[in-house]
Scaffold this active site. Structure first.
Site, PDB file in Angstrom:
ATOM      1  N   THR A  45      50.008  38.550  35.450  1.00 56.55           N
ATOM      2  CA  THR A  45      48.582  38.688  35.745  1.00 56.55           C
ATOM      3  C   THR A  45      48.317  38.702  37.248  1.00 56.55           C
ATOM      4  O   THR A  45      49.160  38.309  38.052  1.00 56.55           O
ATOM      5  CB  THR A  45      47.779  37.539  35.109  1.00 56.55           C
ATOM      6  OG1 THR A  45      48.179  36.303  35.694  1.00 56.55           O
ATOM      7  CG2 THR A  45      47.983  37.494  33.607  1.00 56.55           C
ATOM      8  N   ASP A  46      47.114  39.123  37.588  1.00 55.06           N
ATOM      9  CA  ASP A  46      46.683  39.079  38.985  1.00 55.06           C
ATOM     10  C   ASP A  46      45.950  37.758  39.233  1.00 55.06           C
ATOM     11  O   ASP A  46      45.929  36.880  38.360  1.00 55.06           O
ATOM     12  CB  ASP A  46      45.818  40.292  39.319  1.00 55.06           C
ATOM     13  CG  ASP A  46      44.542  40.389  38.491  1.00 55.06           C
ATOM     14  OD1 ASP A  46      44.103  39.365  37.912  1.00 55.06           O
ATOM     15  OD2 ASP A  46      43.965  41.491  38.429  1.00 55.06           O
ATOM     16  N   GLN A  47      45.313  37.619  40.381  1.00 54.15           N
ATOM     17  CA  GLN A  47      44.648  36.367  40.734  1.00 54.15           C
ATOM     18  C   GLN A  47      43.470  36.034  39.827  1.00 54.15           C
ATOM     19  O   GLN A  47      43.037  34.889  39.767  1.00 54.15           O
ATOM     20  CB  GLN A  47      44.173  36.410  42.186  1.00 54.15           C
ATOM     21  CG  GLN A  47      45.315  36.383  43.171  1.00 54.15           C
ATOM     22  CD  GLN A  47      44.823  36.458  44.604  1.00 54.15           C
ATOM     23  OE1 GLN A  47      43.731  36.946  44.873  1.00 54.15           O
ATOM     24  NE2 GLN A  47      45.645  35.974  45.524  1.00 54.15           N
ATOM     25  N   MET A  48      42.966  37.019  39.098  1.00 53.59           N
ATOM     26  CA  MET A  48      41.836  36.793  38.194  1.00 53.59           C
ATOM     27  C   MET A  48      42.287  36.491  36.766  1.00 53.59           C
ATOM     28  O   MET A  48      41.463  36.375  35.868  1.00 53.59           O
ATOM     29  CB  MET A  48      40.910  38.011  38.212  1.00 53.59           C
ATOM     30  CG  MET A  48      40.306  38.270  39.584  1.00 53.59           C
ATOM     31  SD  MET A  48      39.326  39.791  39.663  1.00 53.59           S
ATOM     32  CE  MET A  48      40.610  41.040  39.537  1.00 53.59           C
ATOM     33  N   VAL A  87      43.942  38.531  34.901  1.00 52.89           N
ATOM     34  CA  VAL A  87      43.960  39.795  34.154  1.00 52.89           C
ATOM     35  C   VAL A  87      45.356  40.400  34.267  1.00 52.89           C
ATOM     36  O   VAL A  87      45.961  40.372  35.340  1.00 52.89           O
ATOM     37  CB  VAL A  87      42.897  40.758  34.717  1.00 52.89           C
ATOM     38  CG1 VAL A  87      43.021  42.144  34.104  1.00 52.89           C
ATOM     39  CG2 VAL A  87      41.497  40.193  34.503  1.00 52.89           C
TER      40      VAL A  87
END
Length: 134
Positions: free
Chosen positions: A15-18, A20
């Protein structure tokens, strides 16, 4: 049966920092689906490679509809679309736990001789399986 399903839980590293799922993480998900599709028909990708045959992707199209998120349980569906000679095509999709469609994809792969890098017709036992599903 032309269809195979496998379940994968989204890991934090995908995932990314959000939280997602990063777009590049979908390619390995779809690879899991294709490898399991082959395995469930008695074709070991490892054994194919050991016999000098690779199955590289020559074309892929991915359509991102909705995001998957950290810790989601995904269902990866892989369906044989077409097999002809040296080429095999798969339609794939990823759905959420509540069966919401998140991502679709289409892949074209080619059987290749590892030594020469040239397309080849797969071995007879693989042909039988492909033709049974085609």
């Amino acid at each position: 049966m032309k269809l195979n399903e496998v379940h994968v839980r989204v890991r934090y590293s995908e995932t990314d920092q959000m939280g997602v799922v990063y777009h590049g993480s979908y390619v390995p998900y779809f690879e899991i689906g294709r490898v399991e599709w082959l395995r469930n028909r008695g074709i070991s990708y490892k054994a194919l490679e050991e016999s000098g045959i690779a199955l590289p992707i020559v074309s892929m199209h991915i359509n991102y509809k909705k995001p998957a998120r950290y810790d989601d349980l995904l269902t990866i569906t892989t369906r044989l679309k077409q097999y002809s000679g040296v080429k095999i095509e798969f339609d794939c999709e990823i759905r959420s736990e509540n069966v919401e469609l998140l991502t679709t994809a289409h892949f074209i792969l080619v059987f290749v001789d590892v030594k020469t890098g040239r397309p080849i017709v797969p071995p007879t036992e693989v042909l039988k399986i492909m033709n049974a599903d085609n």
